[in-house]
Design a protein around this motif. Structure first.
Motif, PDB file in Angstrom:
ATOM      1  N   GLN A  35      -5.474   5.474 -14.477  1.00 39.98           N
ATOM      2  CA  GLN A  35      -4.574   4.464 -13.948  1.00 39.98           C
ATOM      3  C   GLN A  35      -5.359   3.222 -13.548  1.00 39.98           C
ATOM      4  OE1 GLN A  35      -1.047   4.722 -13.529  1.00 39.98           O
ATOM      5  NE2 GLN A  35      -1.319   6.531 -14.824  1.00 39.98           N
ATOM      6  N   GLY A  36      -4.680   2.098 -13.558  1.00 35.58           N
ATOM      7  CA  GLY A  36      -5.250   0.846 -13.095  1.00 35.58           C
ATOM      8  C   GLY A  36      -4.329   0.201 -12.084  1.00 35.58           C
ATOM      9  N   ALA A  37      -4.881  -0.379 -11.049  1.00 36.35           N
ATOM     10  CA  ALA A  37      -4.083  -0.977  -9.980  1.00 36.35           C
ATOM     11  C   ALA A  37      -3.544  -2.328 -10.407  1.00 36.35           C
ATOM     12  CB  ALA A  37      -4.925  -1.109  -8.716  1.00 36.35           C
ATOM     13  N   ARG A  38      -2.270  -2.561 -10.177  1.00 38.56           N
ATOM     14  CA  ARG A  38      -1.657  -3.873 -10.352  1.00 38.56           C
ATOM     15  C   ARG A  38      -1.443  -4.565  -9.012  1.00 38.56           C
ATOM     16  NH1 ARG A  38       0.427  -5.744 -15.184  1.00 38.56           N
ATOM     17  NH2 ARG A  38       0.632  -7.619 -13.927  1.00 38.56           N
ATOM     18  N   VAL A  39      -1.226  -3.787  -7.960  1.00 40.91           N
ATOM     19  CA  VAL A  39      -1.066  -4.311  -6.610  1.00 40.91           C
ATOM     20  C   VAL A  39      -1.959  -3.486  -5.689  1.00 40.91           C
ATOM     21  CG1 VAL A  39       0.524  -4.677  -4.676  1.00 40.91           C
ATOM     22  CG2 VAL A  39       1.294  -5.097  -7.016  1.00 40.91           C
ATOM     23  N   VAL A  40      -2.717  -4.153  -4.836  1.00 41.75           N
ATOM     24  CA  VAL A  40      -3.599  -3.493  -3.871  1.00 41.75           C
ATOM     25  C   VAL A  40      -3.202  -3.989  -2.487  1.00 41.75           C
ATOM     26  CG1 VAL A  40      -5.966  -3.125  -3.103  1.00 41.75           C
ATOM     27  CG2 VAL A  40      -5.458  -3.301  -5.551  1.00 41.75           C
ATOM     28  N   ARG A  41      -3.072  -3.043  -1.557  1.00 40.79           N
ATOM     29  CA  ARG A  41      -2.635  -3.365  -0.200  1.00 40.79           C
ATOM     30  C   ARG A  41      -3.696  -2.898   0.794  1.00 40.79           C
ATOM     31  NH1 ARG A  41       2.438  -0.598   0.382  1.00 40.79           N
ATOM     32  NH2 ARG A  41       3.310  -2.349  -0.788  1.00 40.79           N
ATOM     33  N   LEU A  42      -4.078  -3.784   1.693  1.00 39.45           N
ATOM     34  CA  LEU A  42      -5.030  -3.478   2.766  1.00 39.45           C
ATOM     35  C   LEU A  42      -4.266  -3.429   4.085  1.00 39.45           C
ATOM     36  CD1 LEU A  42      -7.848  -3.162   4.072  1.00 39.45           C
ATOM     37  CD2 LEU A  42      -8.002  -5.671   4.095  1.00 39.45           C
ATOM     38  N   GLN A  43      -4.365  -2.308   4.775  1.00 39.45           N
ATOM     39  CA  GLN A  43      -3.728  -2.124   6.076  1.00 39.45           C
ATOM     40  C   GLN A  43      -4.815  -2.000   7.137  1.00 39.45           C
ATOM     41  OE1 GLN A  43      -1.344   1.362   5.344  1.00 39.45           O
ATOM     42  NE2 GLN A  43       0.427   0.160   4.696  1.00 39.45           N
ATOM     43  N   ALA A  44      -4.751  -2.861   8.138  1.00 36.48           N
ATOM     44  CA  ALA A  44      -5.731  -2.882   9.228  1.00 36.48           C
ATOM     45  C   ALA A  44      -5.023  -2.478  10.518  1.00 36.48           C
ATOM     46  CB  ALA A  44      -6.351  -4.277   9.372  1.00 36.48           C
ATOM     47  N   PHE A  45      -5.422  -1.325  11.069  1.00 37.26           N
ATOM     48  CA  PHE A  45      -4.819  -0.789  12.285  1.00 37.26           C
ATOM     49  C   PHE A  45      -5.674  -1.223  13.485  1.00 37.26           C
ATOM     50  CE2 PHE A  45      -3.415   1.819   8.827  1.00 37.26           C
ATOM     51  CZ  PHE A  45      -2.107   2.138   9.136  1.00 37.26           C
ATOM     52  N   ARG A  46      -5.014  -1.873  14.443  1.00 41.68           N
ATOM     53  CA  ARG A  46      -5.717  -2.397  15.601  1.00 41.68           C
ATOM     54  C   ARG A  46      -5.679  -1.389  16.754  1.00 41.68           C
ATOM     55  NH1 ARG A  46      -3.589  -8.539  16.143  1.00 41.68           N
ATOM     56  NH2 ARG A  46      -1.713  -7.446  16.821  1.00 41.68           N
ATOM     57  N   THR A  47      -6.543  -1.621  17.708  1.00 42.62           N
ATOM     58  CA  THR A  47      -6.655  -0.700  18.848  1.00 42.62           C
ATOM     59  C   THR A  47      -5.447  -0.770  19.771  1.00 42.62           C
ATOM     60  OG1 THR A  47      -7.912  -2.394  20.024  1.00 42.62           O
ATOM     61  CG2 THR A  47      -9.168  -0.746  18.805  1.00 42.62           C
ATOM     62  N   ASP A  48      -4.617  -1.808  19.660  1.00 42.82           N
ATOM     63  CA  ASP A  48      -3.411  -1.884  20.481  1.00 42.82           C
ATOM     64  C   ASP A  48      -2.223  -1.236  19.787  1.00 42.82           C
ATOM     65  OD1 ASP A  48      -3.120  -3.679  18.469  1.00 42.82           O
ATOM     66  OD2 ASP A  48      -2.375  -5.322  19.707  1.00 42.82           O
ATOM     67  N   HIS A  49      -2.511  -0.370  18.778  1.00 43.33           N
ATOM     68  CA  HIS A  49      -1.509   0.424  18.049  1.00 43.33           C
ATOM     69  C   HIS A  49      -0.600  -0.447  17.180  1.00 43.33           C
ATOM     70  CE1 HIS A  49      -2.721   3.913  20.363  1.00 43.33           C
ATOM     71  NE2 HIS A  49      -2.538   3.218  21.484  1.00 43.33           N
ATOM     72  N   SER A  50      -1.019  -1.652  16.837  1.00 47.46           N
ATOM     73  CA  SER A  50      -0.299  -2.480  15.883  1.00 47.46           C
ATOM     74  C   SER A  50      -1.049  -2.477  14.551  1.00 47.46           C
ATOM     75  CB  SER A  50      -0.145  -3.914  16.400  1.00 47.46           C
ATOM     76  OG  SER A  50      -1.404  -4.517  16.586  1.00 47.46           O
ATOM     77  N   MET A  51      -0.424  -3.021  13.541  1.00 46.53           N
ATOM     78  CA  MET A  51      -1.007  -2.964  12.203  1.00 46.53           C
ATOM     79  C   MET A  51      -0.702  -4.259  11.468  1.00 46.53           C
ATOM     80  SD  MET A  51      -0.244  -2.343   8.702  1.00 46.53           S
ATOM     81  CE  MET A  51       1.228  -1.345   8.620  1.00 46.53           C
ATOM     82  N   GLU A 102      -1.199  -6.065   7.450  1.00 50.14           N
ATOM     83  CA  GLU A 102      -1.478  -5.708   6.068  1.00 50.14           C
ATOM     84  C   GLU A 102      -1.546  -6.951   5.195  1.00 50.14           C
ATOM     85  OE1 GLU A 102       1.580  -3.033   4.858  1.00 50.14           O
ATOM     86  OE2 GLU A 102       2.897  -4.645   4.154  1.00 50.14           O
ATOM     87  N   LEU A 103      -2.391  -6.841   4.174  1.00 46.41           N
ATOM     88  CA  LEU A 103      -2.547  -7.866   3.152  1.00 46.41           C
ATOM     89  C   LEU A 103      -2.250  -7.239   1.805  1.00 46.41           C
ATOM     90  CD1 LEU A 103      -5.961  -9.408   4.327  1.00 46.41           C
ATOM     91  CD2 LEU A 103      -3.672 -10.212   4.913  1.00 46.41           C
ATOM     92  N   GLU A 104      -1.670  -8.008   0.903  1.00 43.66           N
ATOM     93  CA  GLU A 104      -1.317  -7.489  -0.419  1.00 43.66           C
ATOM     94  C   GLU A 104      -1.695  -8.520  -1.469  1.00 43.66           C
ATOM     95  OE1 GLU A 104       2.318  -4.985  -1.048  1.00 43.66           O
ATOM     96  OE2 GLU A 104       2.878  -6.685  -2.331  1.00 43.66           O
TER      97      GLU A 104
END
Length: 552
Positions: free
Chosen positions: A321-337, A339-341
């Motif tokens: 498989q090859g990726a067409r969309v890649v998503r980065l999720q960054a979880f912070r210490t204050d329990h929020s998140m 994401e970049l796509e």
């Protein structure tokens, strides 16, 4: 080892109740869902009010409206119903991990070793009934040792017994009573078997372990999932119950009715295995990395991506498989998140092509309290050609092709798309038409390939800019005018090349071509303009000169 147990869930009003969940007003009146057979529309599903009015499945719409003029109708959407059944399969996963879909409106669940989690099979079915009531769905269930038996109990359990009482046989009655006997003829003694969907209100039946024969003996032969031809032949011979088949010689049944009847009978009785095949979960390509201490610098996030992306790409390579969309999720210490796509112009499993796209958007992350976990996933993938063993000559040719086919353009599209969106980048391909407006097609650059062949010769003389024909003030003659006015300017002819005659498509009524046949000219003006003018010979509207485009 516990004995195998199978639960069959049948949703007889799935199509109608799916729409009722979206519009509860449909539940207040008789409501049916129609299936288009190509020749007429027939009932595919209905609610309880429509069934109480006497409507039946596969009944033509005209007959249904004659019986119930106030009936409400909707057209069937098979794809939406299939997606709804898939969501019900995910719900049924709470009872057992082995759940299989049976289109169009039933589920099979292997509950072996799972019923005790709910206190037994009866409490489990009570929980199923309660959940379906909360979901607004009608359900009928059956539990047995085999798939065929559970399927039969879910649809046909609760029918009247098949035992013949003394004196009920028509050939034993007096002639005077035969007519009355025909009128009260039951499905077990010559009448048609009950229709599926006209079953009693009892919601489920349970066949105790090892008692499949007793549970199925009184059910009609239609409960064996037979073809219409086999059911018709059995009814003509007076075989109406499954119990009538159990004592018949198998060789004679196979010779007269085919192997399908014997196979279905063996499956229902457990002599032939019929597994419950659960749907395979969709592949998920995701990796994550947690940190003992929060990070917040862009260099630290890039260092984490250097560890995550190779792992993600290796999983993609393992599945071709090859990726067409890649998503980065960054979880912070204050329990929020956050994401970049990013999207790729071409599917890729190369981390060196994905990393620059994510690095461009890292500035959008806000690390007030730092990140303690990063997750990278590929939610949209495409299949890449698998690797094949080849000889030295073929391998050399493939390497040369890869070297000649640079990914620089794809990477450029990906970088631009990360800023403005891939859907905004387009490319033009030639089309099979001499009409100027239809001589090309606009495609999304990220989801199309460059046109590999030379453009048609007749399209090389087309202008770079086209617009809807604009009127030109000039003498109404086919001869090229020496001077004319266009857009409030007076222009003088310097050079003209042409004409090129184009006719409209006779099978289409295009409003822009109602002026008839056109003679196109490439006009160079003394003022420096190079225009594409045409003279319309007239048709539904009057003739005259028009400007259709400009050469860059």
């Amino acid at each position: 080892m516990p004995k195998r147990r199978v639960l069959s869930l049948w949703f007889p009003r799935l199509g109608a109740e799916r729409l009722i969940r979206q519009d509860p007003m449909l539940a207040e009146r008789p409501f049916i869902v129609l299936r288009d057979t190509g020749q007429m529309q027939v009932i595919a599903s209905m609610n309880a009010h429509a069934q109480a009015a006497g409507l039946t499945h596969d009944q033509p719409l005209r007959d249904a409206q004659a019986m119930c003029p106030e009936v409400l109708t909707r057209l069937q959407n098979p794809r939406s119903e299939a997606l709804f059944l898939t969501s019900l399969r995910r719900w049924a996963g709470k009872f057992s991990p082995w759940v299989s879909e049976q289109a169009p409106n039933s589920l099979l669940i292997d509950i072996t070793g799972c019923a005790h989690l709910y206190g037994g099979e009866e409490p489990m079915l009570a929980k199923v009934q309660d959940d379906c009531v909360a979901l607004g769905l009608s359900v009928q269930a059956g539990v047995a040792d085999t798939v065929g038996a559970a399927w039969a109990l879910a649809r046909y359990a609760g029918q009247p017994g098949a035992q013949l009482r003394s004196g009920d046989a028509i050939d034993q009655e007096a002639r005077a009573t035969r007519s009355r006997a025909v009128k009260r003829r039951h499905w077990e003694r010559g009448g048609a078997a009950p229709r599926v969907g006209e079953l009693p209100a009892q919601s489920y039946r349970i066949a105790p372990p090892g008692q499949t024969y007793a549970a199925l003996s009184d059910l009609p032969v239609a409960a064996l999932r037979l073809s219409e031809d086999n059911k018709t032949q059995l009814l003509r011979l007076g075989i109406r119950k499954i119990g009538d088949l159990l004592g018949q010689p198998r060789a004679g049944l196979a010779r007269r009715f085919g192997r399908d009847l014997v196979m279905r009978l063996d499956q229902a009785m457990g002599h032939q295995p019929e597994p419950v095949s659960p749907a395979a979960p969709p592949p998920r390509f995701a990796v994550r990395l947690s940190f003992p201490e929060p990070i917040g610098l862009e260099e630290d996030v890039l260092a984490a991506l250097d560890r995550l992306l190779p792992r993600l790409c290796q999983r993609l390579k393992d599945k071709s498989q090859g990726a067409r969309v890649v998503r980065l999720q960054a979880f912070r210490t204050d329990h929020s998140m956050q994401e970049l796509e990013v999207g790729l112009a071409r599917a890729s499993d190369d981390p060196h092509r994905i990393r620059p796209l994510l690095a461009m958007k890292l500035g959008d992350l806000v690390s007030d309290y730092g990140f303690d976990l990063l997750r990278v996933e590929a939610p949209l993938t495409e299949h890449l050609s698998s690797r094949q063993m080849t000889g030295h000559a073929e391998a050399g040719r493939q390497v040369a092709d890869r070297l000649a086919r640079s990914t620089a353009m794809d990477d450029l599209l990906g970088r631009i798309g990360a800023r403005i969106g891939l859907e905004r980048i387009t490319r033009v391909h030639p089309a099979e038409s001499h009409i100027p407006e239809k001589s090309h097609s606009i495609l999304a650059a990220a989801w199309s390939e460059p046109f590999a062949e030379p453009w048609p010769d007749y399209q090389l003389d087309r202008p770079a800019l086209l617009w809807r024909p604009e009127p030109v003030t000039a003498p109404d003659t086919p001869a090229v005018p020496r001077g004319f006015r266009w857009r409030g300017r007076s222009l003088t002819l310097h050079h003209a090349r042409g004409p090129e005659r184009l006719a409209p498509e006779w099978w289409l009524d295009d409003p822009d071509w109602r002026s008839g046949t056109r003679d196109y000219w490439d006009i160079i003006c003394a003022e420096g303009d190079r225009l594409w003018l045409f003279y319309a010979h007239g048709g539904a509207i009057s003739s005259g000169w028009f400007c259709h485009g400009s050469f860059a």
